[in-house]
Design a protein around this motif. Structure first.
Motif, PDB file in Angstrom:
ATOM      1  N   ALA A 214       0.906  -1.265   0.197  1.00  0.00           N
ATOM      2  CA  ALA A 214      -0.061  -0.079  -0.174  1.00  0.00           C
ATOM      3  C   ALA A 214       0.869   1.265  -0.049  1.00  0.00           C
ATOM      4  O   ALA A 214       0.391   2.152  -0.325  1.00  0.00           O
ATOM      5  N   PHE A 215       2.075   1.289   0.345  1.00  0.00           N
ATOM      6  CA  PHE A 215       3.269   2.161   0.258  1.00  0.00           C
ATOM      7  C   PHE A 215       3.562   2.627  -1.118  1.00  0.00           C
ATOM      8  O   PHE A 215       3.884   3.830  -1.246  1.00  0.00           O
ATOM      9  N   PHE A 216       3.533   1.931  -1.988  1.00  0.00           N
ATOM     10  CA  PHE A 216       4.007   1.988  -3.331  1.00  0.00           C
ATOM     11  C   PHE A 216       3.263   3.312  -4.252  1.00  0.00           C
ATOM     12  O   PHE A 216       3.810   4.134  -4.521  1.00  0.00           O
ATOM     13  N   PRO A 217       1.889   3.324  -4.127  1.00  0.00           N
ATOM     14  CA  PRO A 217       1.264   4.633  -4.481  1.00  0.00           C
ATOM     15  C   PRO A 217       1.644   6.098  -3.881  1.00  0.00           C
ATOM     16  O   PRO A 217       1.922   6.675  -4.542  1.00  0.00           O
ATOM     17  N   LEU A 218       2.082   5.732  -2.741  1.00  0.00           N
ATOM     18  CA  LEU A 218       2.500   7.048  -1.876  1.00  0.00           C
ATOM     19  C   LEU A 218       3.818   7.342  -2.274  1.00  0.00           C
ATOM     20  O   LEU A 218       4.165   8.587  -2.444  1.00  0.00           O
ATOM     21  N   PHE A 219       4.786   6.344  -2.625  1.00  0.00           N
ATOM     22  CA  PHE A 219       5.938   6.625  -3.162  1.00  0.00           C
ATOM     23  C   PHE A 219       6.104   7.185  -4.497  1.00  0.00           C
ATOM     24  O   PHE A 219       6.972   7.852  -4.725  1.00  0.00           O
ATOM     25  N   GLY A 220       5.229   6.734  -5.348  1.00  0.00           N
ATOM     26  CA  GLY A 220       5.292   7.193  -6.737  1.00  0.00           C
ATOM     27  C   GLY A 220       4.299   8.457  -7.097  1.00  0.00           C
ATOM     28  O   GLY A 220       4.416   8.562  -8.454  1.00  0.00           O
ATOM     29  N   LEU A 221       3.735   8.930  -6.129  1.00  0.00           N
ATOM     30  CA  LEU A 221       2.899  10.194  -6.524  1.00  0.00           C
ATOM     31  C   LEU A 221       3.652  11.224  -7.131  1.00  0.00           C
ATOM     32  O   LEU A 221       3.140  12.143  -7.840  1.00  0.00           O
ATOM     33  N   SER A 222       5.050  11.233  -6.802  1.00  0.00           N
ATOM     34  CA  SER A 222       5.805  12.454  -6.997  1.00  0.00           C
ATOM     35  C   SER A 222       6.089  12.424  -8.774  1.00  0.00           C
ATOM     36  O   SER A 222       6.252  13.175  -9.353  1.00  0.00           O
ATOM     37  N   LEU A 223       5.832  11.182  -9.318  1.00  0.00           N
ATOM     38  CA  LEU A 223       6.076  11.004 -10.667  1.00  0.00           C
ATOM     39  C   LEU A 223       4.502  10.957 -11.673  1.00  0.00           C
ATOM     40  O   LEU A 223       4.777  10.748 -12.837  1.00  0.00           O
ATOM     41  N   ALA A 224       3.614  10.880 -10.651  1.00  0.00           N
ATOM     42  CA  ALA A 224       2.385  10.390 -11.360  1.00  0.00           C
ATOM     43  C   ALA A 224       1.524  11.730 -11.287  1.00  0.00           C
ATOM     44  O   ALA A 224       0.125  11.620 -11.400  1.00  0.00           O
TER      45      ALA A 224
END
Length: 447
Positions: free
Chosen positions: A11-21
């Protein structure tokens, strides 16, 4: 509790990748792509941590990525506030209502059943890949225990096979183990289905068609189940390559660049597929330039190809730098070419290839898009223009397969039956996406 904690880590992956999305206007697509981008950023960060001697921890790995996402969201906050936010919500409800009128519920049901079938095939151990136990999972466990990409383990006499394979999957699985402390083997393998779930809204956004997505998802889910892809990197590779290829046609070069960098860090087979796609990009844009398309510009095609090649090289350089840093042989050793051709293999290649391309559905996932493309070529050939970056790689990839199999000295039929089904999955996805874009009522251009 072990299973719950392991799943929670993802569940942390979307939080990690928000900077690129953050540039994606669709909320569901933004979350889906943030998941994919988050795995990429975690992989790069974990490799860099090991190279500079920092041991992994949940807080240590999370904090830099969460701060980066927070900064991007804070800078984007004015764009998402006030009437803009209200208008976005209203448009989302309008789009949802329109989608329901277009019977998207049936399409969503097909997608859900396909992904559930893939997940159940893994949970029941029907589609767990032997390589998962042989080296993917064992690497993940050891990396989690040592809290690093342990080069000493990879170089030891007890090293697992394929030490040259890129580290994205082992790092992702090791991240889950930092939470659970024990390896839930079947659950970790079943998480392969999550990559398809993350890809669905992104593919829907890029293609502009829930119906095309409802064909692509079952086709790839059936192929992955047929190939026994539970626990290995095939689902990740297919998703990253597919998102990157669709983003090229949708004129989202930045999305494609991120996806290709992740694909290179997933499996080395991505090199061949990305190279073939880049050939298609150059051919497409040269054709466009000859037609004098002022909107695209004279050197747009070459610029896109350079950007995509550079992003792929940047992704590979992370792994190569790690190998060089710890005395490993930099590069990939998966395919050893002898350049000695056995022309007597040709009859076996053409006899066995159709059997290996069943893709879990009697070859229908190949035949249907081929039929659509033939119809379009006869009735509306101009529609194929924008799909050139997806069409060109398909014959190039099969030519590479023939080139590869001509060098096999023995047991060709058995090796084709084992290798070709998963080796051909990127080509299958590209073919389906080409038919989707060519047959669509509109070519989405996310400027």
């Amino acid at each position: 509790m072990t299973i719950f904690l392991y799943v929670l880590a993802y569940a942390f992956f979307p939080l990690f990748g928000l900077s690129l999305a953050s540039s994606i206007d669709s909320r569901s697509a933004r979350i889906g792509f943030a998941f994919l981008a988050g795995a990429l950023l975690l992989t790069i960060e974990a490799a860099l941590f090991t190279m500079i001697g920092i041991r992994w921890s949940i807080v240590g790995l999370s904090l830099p990525l969460l701060i980066a996402s927070g900064i991007v969201l804070w800078r984007k906050a004015p764009e998402l506030g006030g009437s803009s936010r209200i208008s976005r919500i209203l448009r989302s409800f309008a789009a949802l209502r329109q989608a329901q009128d277009d019977k998207s519920k049936f399409a969503l049901a097909i997608i859900g059943i396909a992904i559930l079938h893939f997940a159940l095939s893994i949970i029941t151990t029907q589609s767990i890949n032997p390589d998962y136990v042989l080296f993917w999972g064992t690497k993940s466990v050891h990396f989690a225990m040592t809290r690093s990409l342990d080069a000493g383990y990879l170089l030891s006499r007890y090293a697992p096979p394929r030490i040259d394979y890129p580290p994205l999957l082992p790092i992702v699985q090791a991240w889950g183990l930092l939470f659970s402390h024990q390896m839930p083997w079947i659950t970790a393998a079943a998480m392969s289905a999550v990559w398809l779930i993350a890809a669905v809204p992104v593919m829907n956004w890029l293609t502009g068609s829930i119906h095309a997505t409802a064909f692509w998802t079952p086709a790839m889910a059936a192929s992955l189940a047929f190939c026994g892809s539970g626990g290995n990197a095939e689902a990740m590779l297919v998703v990253y390559i597919s998102v990157g290829a669709a983003a090229i046609v949708a004129n989202r070069t930045s999305i494609a660049a991120i996806a290709f960098a992740a694909a290179i860090l997933t499996k080395e087979e991505a090199l061949v597929t990305i190279g073939a796609i880049l050939v298609g990009v150059v051919i497409h844009d040269l054709f466009t330039r000859r037609r004098g398309d002022a909107e695209v510009g004279r050197w747009f095609g070459l610029r896109r190809a350079v950007i995509l090649a550079a992003s792929s090289a940047a992704g590979a350089s992370v792994w190569f730098a790690f190998q060089k840093r710890f005395g490993m042989h930099p590069g990939y050793d998966r395919v050893t070419l002898t350049h000695t051709f056995h022309w007597s293999n040709l009859p076996t290649i053409f006899r066995e290839a159709p059997k290996s391309l069943a893709a879990g559905c009697w070859g229908l996932s190949w035949l249907i898009p081929i039929a659509i493309l033939i119809y379009i070529a006869l009735k509306m050939p101009r529609r194929l223009k924008e799909a050139i970056p997806l069409l060109v790689p398909v014959p190039l990839l099969f030519a590479f397969f023939v080139y590869l199999y001509l060098q096999y000295e023995s047991s060709l039929a058995m090796k084709m039956w084992w290798i070709l089904p998963w080796l051909s999955q990127p080509a299958l996805s590209l073919l389906i996406l080409a038919a989707a874009f060519a047959a669509g009522d509109r070519m989405p251009r996310h400027d």
